[in-house]
Design a protein around this motif. Structure first.
Motif, short mmCIF file in Angstrom:
data_model
loop_
_atom_site.label_atom_id
_atom_site.label_comp_id
_atom_site.label_asym_id
_atom_site.label_seq_id
_atom_site.Cartn_x
_atom_site.Cartn_y
_atom_site.Cartn_z
N PHE A 120 0.81 -1.22 0.00
CA PHE A 120 0.00 0.00 0.00
C PHE A 120 0.85 1.27 0.00
O PHE A 120 0.36 2.34 -0.35
CB PHE A 120 -0.95 0.01 1.20
CG PHE A 120 -1.97 -1.09 1.18
CD1 PHE A 120 -2.55 -1.50 -0.01
CD2 PHE A 120 -2.34 -1.74 2.35
CE1 PHE A 120 -3.50 -2.52 -0.03
CE2 PHE A 120 -3.29 -2.75 2.34
CZ PHE A 120 -3.87 -3.15 1.15
N VAL A 125 -0.64 -0.63 -7.21
CA VAL A 125 -0.64 -2.05 -6.87
C VAL A 125 -1.40 -2.81 -7.95
O VAL A 125 -2.58 -2.56 -8.18
CB VAL A 125 -1.29 -2.32 -5.50
CG1 VAL A 125 -1.31 -3.83 -5.21
CG2 VAL A 125 -0.57 -1.58 -4.39
N ALA A 127 -2.44 -6.62 -8.75
CA ALA A 127 -2.53 -7.86 -7.98
C ALA A 127 -3.07 -9.00 -8.83
O ALA A 127 -3.93 -8.80 -9.70
CB ALA A 127 -3.41 -7.66 -6.75
N ALA A 173 -8.08 -9.88 -3.44
CA ALA A 173 -7.63 -8.80 -4.33
C ALA A 173 -8.80 -8.11 -4.99
O ALA A 173 -8.82 -6.88 -5.12
CB ALA A 173 -6.68 -9.36 -5.37
N ILE A 182 -6.35 -0.69 -4.46
CA ILE A 182 -5.33 -1.08 -5.40
C ILE A 182 -5.74 -0.65 -6.81
O ILE A 182 -6.88 -0.26 -7.04
CB ILE A 182 -5.03 -2.59 -5.35
CG1 ILE A 182 -6.28 -3.40 -5.75
CG2 ILE A 182 -4.55 -2.99 -3.96
CD1 ILE A 182 -6.02 -4.91 -5.79
N TYR A 183 -4.82 -0.73 -7.74
CA TYR A 183 -5.02 -0.20 -9.09
C TYR A 183 -5.68 -1.20 -10.04
O TYR A 183 -6.55 -0.84 -10.82
CB TYR A 183 -3.66 0.24 -9.66
CG TYR A 183 -3.69 0.66 -11.10
CD1 TYR A 183 -4.30 1.84 -11.51
CD2 TYR A 183 -3.10 -0.14 -12.10
CE1 TYR A 183 -4.32 2.23 -12.84
CE2 TYR A 183 -3.11 0.24 -13.43
CZ TYR A 183 -3.72 1.43 -13.79
OH TYR A 183 -3.75 1.80 -15.11
#
Length: 263
Positions: A120, A125, A127, A173, A182-183
């Motif tokens: 983070f 990120v 995943a 995720a 996350i991205y």
């Protein structure tokens, strides 16, 4: 001395840094923390590096602290966990947040404890569908360190941060993506390709400008509006003096794709 627990290689402007203790799910000992800090410092100082990709070897990203490494010997006093946080984890988190180059985390499996908060602390990120994030500290009577109590409320709000920190439940995720933590989430077989493509894309962008964006975002976490407006003024002044800004304007006027050099 060559690093034993962290592998680093550079290609296409991207420094790929791999946590390499797969037999213990890339959990941290003091040596790995020091090697990661050194690898990030080397990437920061190398003008050929314009983005960083951080990942883990084997089936995990990072399982946090290697508890076997902090068990006291028979008759010895318990280690001071505050000292371990200060000496091992805090420098790594500061390095990730202050390196003025974009950092992509490719999370290939479990990211637990400090390993989750390490991810983070990165700028992006990506995943695997098989990845998960766990604030596992509460299960052994500890608190989220490595910036966990700072970043979690800012990512998901206080209620969800409390849920994650106090219940220590596994966050898949896909749910982390839905919560805006996350991205991107991709199939396991596509993770390396997707994360590398993102890192290369960032490496081709105006590196100094991206670094100044990161500096501004960091400063904005603790500033008033007036303080941040003044800070942005200084950042924009600095950005306007870069070679990449000049190239971007020329390319716009000439109706062509800019070629940035990171200067």
């Amino acid at each position: 001395m060559a690093a034993q627990h962290v592998r680093s290689e550079t290609a296409d402007g991207v420094a790929r840094i791999t946590l390499d203790r797969p037999d213990v799910l890339n959990s941290f000992n003091a040596a790995m923390a020091a090697e990661l800090r050194d690898a990030l410092a080397a990437a920061a100082a190398d003008h050929a590096v314009r983005a960083v990709l951080l990942t883990g070897a084997g089936r995990a990203f990072c399982a946090g602290q290697d508890l076997a490494a902090v068990l006291p010997a028979a008759g010895a006093p318990d280690p001071d966990l505050g000292d371990i946080v200060r000496e091992c984890y805090n420098p790594v988190v500061r390095a990730l947040r202050t390196i003025e180059k974009p950092v992509v985390a490719a999370v290939n499996g479990v990211a637990a404890g400090a390993g989750a908060n390490l991810a983070f602390a990165c700028d992006f990120v990506v995943a695997s569908e098989a990845a998960s994030f766990i604030q596992s500290f509460c299960h052994i009577g500890l608190i989220p360190d490595s910036g966990g109590t700072f970043v979690l409320p800012r990512l998901v709000g206080m209620a969800r941060a409390t849920q994650l920190a106090m219940l220590g439940e596994k966050l898949p995720a896909r749910q982390a993506l839905e919560w805006g933590m996350i991205y991107q989430v991709v199939e396991p077989a596509q993770l390396d390709e997707a994360a590398t493509a993102l890192a290369r894309r960032l490496a081709a962008m105006p590196t100094r400008g991206l670094g100044l964006i990161k500096r501004g975002l960091n400063a904005g976490l603790g500033a008033t509006l007036d303080e941040q407006l003044a800070f942005e003024e200084g950042l924009q002044r600095e950005a306007g003096r870069t070679a990449d800004y000049a190239e971007g304007v020329r390319a716009f006027v000439e109706k062509r794709k800019p070629v940035f050099t990171g200067r």
